[in-house]
Design a protein around this motif. Structure first.
Motif: not given
Length: 307
Positions: A110-117, A122-127, A161-166
């Protein structure tokens, strides 16, 4: 192929948090303006008193909604053809003692699926955010499970901690989708007591995670009302409907406005409460250009969720 475990959420206690009053800074005022744009807030439909009440609520949310994540425990599940670890996740409101704690269970997949989504948008924000990797061996040892618990907890904290992600749908859904889907299936099957329990637990999580957009809890509140009404707890159902109605009005949620008013009027009659104003509002809604949507009952609207 592994069989997915039945999602489960538990609520240990309920209480209201108290937060001290303080002045808003210029940065907060800018935040409020941004929040208005995010949710499509329409000020033109509100009276001065309602506007004041709305902004007090928004400022309160800004001060109080900061979340911590904990994964205090994990357990190994063994099925006929599979074996895996499920992690118990708790979302905690910081700044005051949080008695409203709900535990959900998620697998590493489930965590892995979240990360891939999230990476899709948000690939740049999560680099700089690294998803804990799955080990090839020793996944069920106590030491590795303990290390993974800490790593996954820190991973959720970094995402938050990333506003756009949360604020993203994927992040919100990670914490509530499985439980809500199970609850709606129970509701459609007529198991209202169990559905109500799961919906109330999911609502606590939604309110913590989605303070930036109060409309996100409206479907859940309406589903709770349906369960309470079918369980003949008319007073609780009426109070739930009254809780949802101001947000439905404020954000012009036409899909829910008529059905919710109709349910409240019916409940009001059952409770021998004055409902003339609600009846007048329902008439206006039905006579409006979009009034055709109001012909659907609230229960019909609710059971369409997660189909």
């Amino acid at each position: 192929m592994e069989e997915e475990p039945e999602p489960h959420a538990t609520m240990t206690a309920t209480a209201k948090d108290t937060v001290s009053s303080e002045q808003s800074s210029p940065q907060q005022e800018a935040f409020f303006n941004n929040e208005e744009a995010d949710v499509g807030f329409s000020a033109s439909c509100l009276t001065t008193a309602e506007l004041q009440q709305h902004w007090r609520a928004v400022k309160q949310e800004f001060r109080s909604i900061k979340l911590l994540f904990d994964i205090p425990s994990a357990r190994i599940r063994e099925q006929t053809v599979s074996k895996y670890v499920v992690y118990q996740i708790v979302v905690i409101r910081s700044g005051s003692y949080d008695c409203e704690r709900v535990t959900i269970e998620r697998r590493y997949s489930d965590f892995l699926h979240l990360h891939q989504e999230l990476l899709l948008d948000f690939s740049e924000e999560m680099e700089d955010i690294v998803m804990p990797k799955k080990k090839m061996t020793g996944n069920f040892s106590e030491e590795n499970i303990a290390e993974r618990r800490v790593a996954l907890r820190d991973y959720l904290t970094q995402l938050y901690s990333l506003r756009i992600v949360r604020k993203s749908h994927a992040f919100q859904a990670f914490f509530t989708h499985q439980e809500l889907k199970a609850a709606y299936n129970l509701l459609r099957g007529g198991r209202f007591s169990r559905a109500l329990e799961d919906l109330q637990a999911a609502l606590i999580l939604q309110e913590k995670l989605s303070s930036h957009n109060p409309t996100l809890v409206i479907p859940t509140l309406c589903a709770i009302l349906v369960c309470q009404r079918d369980l003949e707890d008319f007073d609780a159902a009426f109070q739930t409907g009254r809780r949802a109605l101001p947000t439905v009005r404020r954000y012009e949620l036409r899909q829910y406005h008529g059905p919710l008013l109709e349910a409240l009027v019916d409940l009001g009659y059952s409770l021998e409460l004055p409902v003339a104003q609600l009846q007048d509002e329902l008439t206006r809604v039905r006579d409006a250009p979009h009034g055709q949507a109001s012909l659907v009952s609230l229960k019909e609207l609710v059971v369409q969720e997660f189909v």
